[in-house]
Design an enzyme around this catalytic site. Sequence first.
Site, PDB file in Angstrom:
ATOM      1  CG  ASN A 184      46.030  46.563  32.252  1.00  0.00           C
ATOM      2  OD1 ASN A 184      46.295  47.122  31.197  1.00  0.00           O
ATOM      3  ND2 ASN A 184      46.945  46.323  33.187  1.00  0.00           N
ATOM      4  CG  ASP A 187      49.440  41.752  33.154  1.00  0.00           C
ATOM      5  OD1 ASP A 187      50.134  41.211  32.278  1.00  0.00           O
ATOM      6  OD2 ASP A 187      48.864  42.855  32.994  1.00  0.00           O
ATOM      7  N   GLY A 236      41.357  38.818  41.559  1.00  0.00           N
ATOM      8  CA  GLY A 236      42.392  39.448  42.369  1.00  0.00           C
ATOM      9  C   GLY A 236      42.131  40.949  42.437  1.00  0.00           C
TER      10      GLY A 236
HETATM   11  N1  AR6 Z   1      49.923  32.124  38.914  1.00  0.00           N
HETATM   12  C1  AR6 Z   1      48.607  31.869  39.041  1.00  0.00           C
HETATM   13  N2  AR6 Z   1      47.741  32.727  39.621  1.00  0.00           N
HETATM   14  C2  AR6 Z   1      48.246  33.895  40.073  1.00  0.00           C
HETATM   15  C3  AR6 Z   1      49.611  34.238  39.971  1.00  0.00           C
HETATM   16  C4  AR6 Z   1      50.484  33.282  39.360  1.00  0.00           C
HETATM   17  N3  AR6 Z   1      51.789  33.505  39.201  1.00  0.00           N
HETATM   18  N4  AR6 Z   1      49.793  35.476  40.526  1.00  0.00           N
HETATM   19  C5  AR6 Z   1      48.578  35.882  40.964  1.00  0.00           C
HETATM   20  N5  AR6 Z   1      47.652  34.935  40.715  1.00  0.00           N
HETATM   21  P1  AR6 Z   1      45.033  39.373  39.366  1.00  0.00           P
HETATM   22  P2  AR6 Z   1      42.636  40.385  37.975  1.00  0.00           P
HETATM   23  C6  AR6 Z   1      46.212  34.911  40.992  1.00  0.00           C
HETATM   24  O1  AR6 Z   1      45.002  40.516  40.316  1.00  0.00           O
HETATM   25  O2  AR6 Z   1      41.827  40.299  39.222  1.00  0.00           O
HETATM   26  C7  AR6 Z   1      46.831  43.243  36.998  1.00  0.00           C
HETATM   27  O3  AR6 Z   1      47.504  44.359  37.515  1.00  0.00           O
HETATM   28  C8  AR6 Z   1      45.693  35.854  42.046  1.00  0.00           C
HETATM   29  O4  AR6 Z   1      45.920  35.309  43.356  1.00  0.00           O
HETATM   30  O5  AR6 Z   1      46.357  38.964  38.798  1.00  0.00           O
HETATM   31  O6  AR6 Z   1      42.040  39.868  36.694  1.00  0.00           O
HETATM   32  C9  AR6 Z   1      46.419  43.426  35.549  1.00  0.00           C
HETATM   33  O7  AR6 Z   1      47.368  44.196  34.830  1.00  0.00           O
HETATM   34  C10 AR6 Z   1      44.206  35.880  41.703  1.00  0.00           C
HETATM   35  O8  AR6 Z   1      43.555  34.735  42.246  1.00  0.00           O
HETATM   36  O9  AR6 Z   1      44.067  39.625  38.079  1.00  0.00           O
HETATM   37  C11 AR6 Z   1      45.105  44.112  35.669  1.00  0.00           C
HETATM   38  O10 AR6 Z   1      45.268  45.517  35.825  1.00  0.00           O
HETATM   39  C12 AR6 Z   1      44.199  35.734  40.181  1.00  0.00           C
HETATM   40  O11 AR6 Z   1      45.534  35.338  39.830  1.00  0.00           O
HETATM   41  C13 AR6 Z   1      44.513  43.534  36.911  1.00  0.00           C
HETATM   42  O12 AR6 Z   1      45.604  43.094  37.711  1.00  0.00           O
HETATM   43  C14 AR6 Z   1      43.856  37.002  39.441  1.00  0.00           C
HETATM   44  O13 AR6 Z   1      44.377  38.134  40.118  1.00  0.00           O
HETATM   45  C15 AR6 Z   1      43.644  42.349  36.605  1.00  0.00           C
HETATM   46  O14 AR6 Z   1      43.031  41.896  37.785  1.00  0.00           O
END
Ligand code: AR6
Length: 186
Positions: A30, A40, A129
Amino acid sequence: MQVLIGNTRVTLVQGDITTQSVDAIVNAANSSLLGGGGVDGAIHRAGGPAILDACRDIRAEQGECAPGNAVATTAGNLPAKRVIHTVGPVWRGGHKGEFVILESAYATSLTVAMKEELRTVAFPSISTGAYGFPIDRAVFVALQTTQRTVRKNPDAFDEIRFVLFSDADLLTYATALEDVRKTMMG
Ligand code: AR6
């Protein structure tokens, strides 16, 4: 699954991005760059405090990271060499610039990788996500931006890898990559 675009392999795997032995993994961060949940949180947990220290230094120098932008830090204890932190858009229905910002997040991450000569790059599914971007639409932004960048820069990358957390996300990517491949050939 794997597709060759020029000299670059575009690959899909299901798994955890923190375990990938690549030159760079991309973090769906973020704007604060100070960590969060999802991928993250996983990257900061597995990589240790050196990543957050480096993010703090970047914040002190440049301020926050705008959506669509990207910055690189150490990867701390991770097997990757570097972490590229990018910020995707929050989904607000699709008419608030979300597609352009998501494209920029992928393209800028690849530009940062090229500047540092990082030849293998692993992406998570940015914004799909917590940020709520529908993955069946985000996947085309991810794959088409990759395809465009790789075509423009045919010697820059050995592999662009998409690391999908769930089987369902992997299937969505595999179906879309097959579509993109057909378009490329036809
Ligand atoms: N490896 C690969 N993919 C993953 C992992 C992992 N270890 N963990 C989760 N995912 P998100 P966004 C997937 O929410 O939508 C954070 O709080 C997950 O299933 O991580 O860009 C940041 O600080 C999903 O498909 O990212 C921001 O505030 C994908 O990663 C916010 O979330 C992205 O989900 C960003 O939201």
